[in-house]
Design an enzyme around this catalytic site. Structure first.
Site, short mmCIF file in Angstrom:
data_model
loop_
_atom_site.label_atom_id
_atom_site.label_comp_id
_atom_site.label_asym_id
_atom_site.label_seq_id
_atom_site.Cartn_x
_atom_site.Cartn_y
_atom_site.Cartn_z
N SER A 137 -17.94 4.65 10.14
CA SER A 137 -18.71 3.93 9.13
C SER A 137 -18.99 2.53 9.66
CB SER A 137 -17.89 3.84 7.84
OG SER A 137 -18.60 3.11 6.87
N GLY A 138 -20.27 2.14 9.65
CA GLY A 138 -20.66 0.82 10.14
C GLY A 138 -21.03 0.79 11.60
N THR A 142 -27.31 4.99 10.22
CA THR A 142 -28.47 4.98 9.34
C THR A 142 -29.66 4.27 9.98
OG1 THR A 142 -27.08 5.10 7.37
CG2 THR A 142 -29.31 4.28 7.06
N ASN A 187 -18.58 -1.71 6.08
CA ASN A 187 -20.02 -1.61 6.35
C ASN A 187 -20.78 -2.12 5.13
OD1 ASN A 187 -22.62 -0.88 6.98
ND2 ASN A 187 -22.20 1.30 7.26
N SER A 190 -23.28 1.06 3.78
CA SER A 190 -22.64 2.34 4.12
C SER A 190 -23.27 3.48 3.32
CB SER A 190 -21.14 2.26 3.82
OG SER A 190 -20.52 3.50 4.09
N SER A 191 -23.64 4.56 4.04
CA SER A 191 -24.15 5.76 3.36
C SER A 191 -22.99 6.42 2.63
CB SER A 191 -24.73 6.74 4.38
OG SER A 191 -25.81 6.18 5.06
N GLY A 414 -19.94 8.19 8.08
CA GLY A 414 -19.10 8.18 9.28
C GLY A 414 -17.63 8.36 8.95
N GLU A 416 -14.02 7.49 8.34
CA GLU A 416 -13.55 6.22 7.80
C GLU A 416 -12.09 6.27 7.39
OE1 GLU A 416 -16.49 5.58 4.78
OE2 GLU A 416 -15.42 6.69 3.25
#
Length: 1113
Positions: A137-138, A142, A187, A190-191, A414, A416
């Protein structure tokens, strides 16, 4: 694996592309790199080239490049991307042009190179492609997906319908990010959902459809967030961006007023403009086609959820009741439901009980905790269903009835690890575990197995296969995986109970307690994922996995006065449910396996994203964090397999099918064993033996550079065929086009200026300089700047002295290019092209010409004017008028008078001042120049009347027994040859300059009627402006002597008796019954024909030629 082949998908001229290749050394074309200005070389572009393959060497190489702002690095076809935490300068249209149609190794590593490779492989192989973007994540997944979509949108063609699809694909990003992304501690964007976006293409490579699959929206974020995190972006966008009317209608307050937003104490994100993003979100809804009233109701639901969260409960005699009934009115109003009914459904639940075969419904009053849970369940359900509606709206807007080709982009949450990891993190990390398994299966395991099966010499490379971790999570039996145990516990749960989570932990310990990748602790369990150990808090696992929305709440929402809200809850509550309800874990397991199956059907490409720090600051490199990611992503093993392996493999029959065209033996089909045919092709291009191996059914090529040779040769073969087809087509189209252009141009001078005999029916060519073969002139233009007109002209200074200039007209302006001697540096003494002046259309005030048949004109500009002379002034004026009107939206002022004034450039201390050009009637077609002080007098004889108009071609005329349909030979083409059919090979000095008749490409070929041709014999010299020359009226010295040049030709026949002619322009025959000749060639005139197509004899060959290209002698 597929090959980084190169096609002419771009509009680069072939000559440019060949020049580009000649500068390539060691797989690098530095002259054309976007980073070529940077003297420092940072590490290696492709880590297969590292001298040592260790984690230390990989981390060090990535760090060097990251610190020098090179965020992309290759491992063969795999792209490694390091998040720079800032906007990088190399994502412009210039880079799109650079990477379009180029082989991977021609330019520095870039996401555009991978995308272009993917797009072209789809077109070449006719196979669906996908790109798997993985990382923490981050790490920048994306953003990578956005660049991929943006690139595809730019390079693929299409009309308005295709453009509409492109717009929706691009606009889907801000919409889904608003409703599906949030700030986390790791992030800022973050998605919080997974997305697989399939962009569907027609067979012509145009994006004409698409489909989004979404996975596991993190609904729990709607009702609670960890410290320093935010809810979904849309809430803050609405609060900051809504107008006054919307705020009043939706009851919008500051974010700290809402319980669903104020738990974390974080409302702002650095670098994020929520108000601006809200406007983008609303535009996206409009582009996608969501009606205005539905947009309003979507915002009502978003605001309604916020107000719903402010309803709190108190305990009253073991029962929960609403603390402040005033707070019920506004969410009920926004959702279109009755407030009393809302209160009832939040504090009680209808339950069915069965006794002795009979069932009855009873109302059970909820306690405070249960009421709070019910409120949150309603909020989460509302939000999740709105999100699903948005995804479905996008799909409806771009769906197509049948699939042809597609490129899938997987942008999923991602891996995490948070301080407290719950059920959502467990599901997220499971999906990432499955994606890692795909990577291992296809890049490490399958590749090595294929070498063994094909009998290729191979030493196995060890790697960690994470299938064991996937089985721990998703196994059904023997032993049951974590998800199976979780579903069993949930099936026996009654209502809400804390005891279920404890039971789950006990059952997990019994089922998988001895597994090497599992441990338990007092509040949860630990899974040893491929990316590290993660401790999961068991609290809430069972409740979140059940994911049940009670029928009471469904019934409540179905009573809404808004049809849209009712449509979000389509369940039929009257049917008996006997099957076990679907749990969240079984749903995500099914989705993950469906996703894997989808990806396995495509040709995969990989982007491995790395997060260099936790501070989210540029140029901050945390060594231990980067090393950890390098280790768990398996980059070292990836490099080793890649280094020892082969970049490309193809079945013998497919290889033969693709490259058969290269040799006569293999085209149209190879007769013999396929393996021998493949060997024949490889040897025909002199490929080194160490660059390929022959397997049992496939050929393996080691480096993409080796295969590029085959592709280049194949491309040139097709290019040759394409040119022949284009040539024929252009002949047909251009004839009509240029006749129309000629007539339009003639209208500019009609009744205002006398015309030259040789110019009035001349075809227009445009480029008389052959710019495709003149990079020294093209350097002043943008890379793909279109050229409308190019010619060598005479430019006159303040003393009326002429000097050559190359004049180029493009949609951006007029370029005047001269030449100067270099005064210093390594090129001292050399003559170099220099841009003397660029005229913007906005600064041009008008054009002045005389009324006589000369070729002079003045360009009036805001600073100073330019007196120019060009044979092709009519064509230039026509094109300039069109471009001027396109850009400035007004007509170009063109004036005609025999006394012209022009302003000269200021030089030094001297003033600019003006000069006068006076035109007088004289003798002959040649202009005579007589400068005197500040006045230039030009005398020239009478031309054709001002009312002269060009005559149309295509009138069938007899050609003395030759072909009867003469008009059918009308062919007008604009081919990129600077010297064919009319452009004299000598320079256009004042005496030698061509007439308005001349061509630099084979334009004509139509047999023009006699009226379209000059009266032969009446013209002695093709060009008039003999200014500043001693023998201004006589061009006879240019004539070829009777004995001399022509006598030196091999195979020259003795001069026969009869008429002869001399070529005043070069002509290249375009048909077998035509002859070719150079300027000044003397040859026999066999027959004159009224159609204008005469018969001649040269070098022993008799054939047709245009009579207006010669003069009789």
């Amino acid at each position: 694996m597929t090959i980084p082949v190169r096609l002419h998908t771009s509009n680069k001229p072939a000559s440019f592309r060949e020049n580009q290749d000649t500068h390539c050394t060691s797989g690098s074309c530095k002259k054309y790199h976007w980073q070529s200005q940077n003297v420092k070389q940072s590490g290696v572009d492709d880590m297969v080239l590292l001298s040592k393959i260790t984690e230390d060497a990989i981390v060090d190489n990535l760090k060097k490049r990251y610190m020098d702002d090179y965020i992309f690095t290759y491992i063969g076809p795999v792209l490694i991307s390091v998040n720079p935490f800032k906007q990088m300068p190399y994502f412009t249209d210039r880079e799109i042009e650079l990477y379009q149609g180029a082989a991977q190794y021609e330019n520095p590593p870039h996401i555009y190179a991978l995308t272009d490779n993917m797009y072209r492989n789809m077109m070449i192989d006719g196979e669906n492609q996908c790109v798997i973007i993985s990382g923490e994540s981050g790490a920048g997944k994306t953003v990578a997906a956005k660049y991929i979509m943006g690139y595809i949108s730019k390079v693929s063609g299409g009309g308005s319908k295709v453009q509409h699809v492109k717009d929706i694909i691009l606009q889907s990003n801000p919409l889904l990010e608003a409703f599906g992304n949030a700030k986390t501690v790791r992030n800022n964007n973050s998605s919080r959902f997974g997305k697989y976006f399939e962009i569907q293409f027609s067979r012509g490579g145009e994006p004409d459809g698409g489909k989004i699959s979404n996975f596991l929206l993190e609904k729990s974020r709607v009702v609670s967030q960890n410290e320093s995190e935010r809810n979904f972006h849309i809430y803050y966008q609405l609060i900051e961006g809504a107008n006054a009317q919307q705020k009043e209608g939706l009851g919008i307050m500051t974010p700290d007023y809402y319980y669903y937003l104020n738990q974390s104490g974080t409302y702002k994100v650095d670098g994020t403009n929520d108000s601006k993003d809200f406007q983008e979100t609303m535009v996206a809804m409009h582009v996608i086609g969501i009606p205005g009233d539905i947009q309003t109701q979507v915002l009502q639901i978003v605001a309604g959820i916020l107000h719903l969260g402010n309803i709190s409960f108190i305990e009253a005699g073991n029962y929960g009741q609403v603390e402040s009934t005033d707070l019920l009115a506004f969410p009920a109003y926004l959702l279109g439901i009755d407030p009393n009914r809302l209160q009832d459904k939040l504090t009680s639940r209808k339950m069915d009980s069965k006794w002795g075969g009979k069932s009855e419904s009873i109302n059970v009053t909820l306690n405070q905790e249960q009421a709070t849970y019910t409120r949150d369940a309603l909020a989460k359900a509302l939000y999740a269903r709105v999100f699903d509606f948005l995804v479905e709206s996008i799909n409806k807007a771009i769906q197509k009835p049948h699939e042809e080709f597609s490129i899938g982009v997987l942008d999923i949450y991602g891996f995490e690890i948070f301080q407290k990891n719950g059920f959502e993190q467990f599901c997220i990390n499971f999906v990432n575990e499955k994606l890692q398994q795909i990577f291992i299966e296809l890049t490490l395991k399958a590749e090595q197995e294929e070498y063994v099966q094909e009998g290729i010499k191979w030493t196995p490379i060890e790697y960690f296969n994470n299938k064991i971790v996937c089985d721990l999570i998703e196994n059904k039996l023997n032993p049951p995986g974590i998800m199976s145990v979780l579903d069993d516990v949930c099936a026996t749960m009654h209502a809400k109970g804390d005891g279920a989570d404890g039971t789950l932990l006990q059952k997990l310990q019994a089922a998988v307690g001895t597994h090497e990748h599992f441990n338990s602790w007092n509040s949860g369990f630990v899974v040893h994922h491929y990316a590290g150990k993660v401790s999961y808090d068991i609290n809430g696992f069972c409740e979140r996995n059940r994911d049940v929305l009670f029928p009471d709440l469904i019934e409540l929402m179905q009573s809404s006065e808004y049809n849209f809200i009712c449509s979000l809850f389509p369940e039929n509550l009257n049917t008996d449910k006997k099957s076990r309800p679907t749990t969240a874990s079984s749903k995500i397991k099914r989705q993950a396996n469906d996703l894997v199956n989808t990806l396995m059907k495509c040709t995969p490409h990989y982007i491995r994203c790395i997060k260099p720090n936790e501070t989210k600051r540029p140029k901050d490199w945390e060594e231990s964090r980067a090393r950890h990611q390098v280790e768990y992503l398996g980059l070292r093993e990836n490099i080793r397999v890649r280094r020892a392996g082969f970049a490309y493999r193809r079945a013998f029959n497919k290889f033969l099918m693709r490259y058969a065209i290269l040799t006569a033996e293999t085209w149209p089909s190879w007769r013999g064993p396929e393996q021998q045919g493949v060997l024949h092709l490889l040897r025909s291009v002199n490929m080194d033996n160490d660059q390929y191996q022959m397997g049992r059914t496939k050929v393996f090529v080691k480096n993409p550079e080796s295969l590029f040779l085959l592709e280049e040769m194949r491309e040139r073969k097709f290019d040759t065929f394409a040119r022949i087809i284009q040539k024929s087509w252009r002949r047909f189209i251009a004839r009509k086009k240029y006749e129309q252009m000629r007539e339009e141009a003639s209208d500019i001078l009609y009744n205002s200026k006398e015309r030259r005999k040789n110019s009035i029916n001349r075809n227009f060519v445009g480029d008389y300089l052959g710019l495709e073969q003149r990079p020294e002139l093209r350097q002043f233009l943008a890379k793909r700047e279109r050229v409308d007109f190019a010619d060598s002209v005479n430019k006159f200074d303040r003393r009326f002295k002429s000097i050559k200039r190359d004049m180029i007209l493009t949609p951006k302006g007029i370029y005047l290019i001269g030449r100067e001697k270099v005064k210093k540096g390594p090129e001292k003494g050399q003559i170099k092209e220099v841009l003397k002046r660029k005229l913007e259309f906005a600064s041009i005030n008008g054009v002045s010409l005389s009324t006589r048949q000369d070729d002079f004109f003045i360009l009036h500009e805001s600073q100073y004017d330019s007196l120019l002379e060009s044979n092709f002034k009519t064509e230039f004026l026509s094109l300039l008028s069109k471009r001027y009107e396109d850009v400035t939206k007004r007509k170009l002022t063109i004036s005609f008078t025999d006394r012209l004034e022009f302003r000269v450039k200021k030089e030094g201390w001297g003033g600019g001042g003006t000069r006068v050009v006076v035109f007088q009637r004289g003798q002959g077609d040649l202009a005579q120049l007589k400068p005197g002080g500040k006045t230039l007098t030009i005398t020239v004889g009478d031309g054709l009347p001002k009312s002269s108009k060009p005559t149309r071609k295509g009138v069938p005329q007899s050609r003395g027994g030759q072909r009867s349909n003469v008009a059918s030979r009308g062919k007008v083409t604009a081919l990129p040859f600077s010297h064919q059919n009319g452009a004299a090979k000598f320079s256009r000095a004042p005496h030698n300059q061509q007439s308005d008749m001349t061509y630099s490409s084979p334009q004509k070929h139509g047999r023009p009627p006699s009226t379209a041709l000059p009266k032969l014999g009446s013209q002695r010299g093709p060009r008039v402006p003999a200014h500043n020359q001693p023998n201004q009226g006589n061009l006879d010295f240019l004539n070829v002597p009777d004995q001399g040049m022509s006598g030196g030709r091999k195979g020259q026949h003795p001069r026969p008796q009869g008429p002869r002619c001399r070529a005043i322009y070069q002509y290249v025959g375009q048909d077998t019954d035509e002859i070719s000749f150079e300027v000044n060639d003397v040859f026999d005139l066999v027959k004159e024909d009224p159609s204008g197509w005469w018969t001649g004899r040269i070098y022993g060959k008799e054939g047709l030629f245009p009579g207006n290209y010669v003069e009789k002698i």
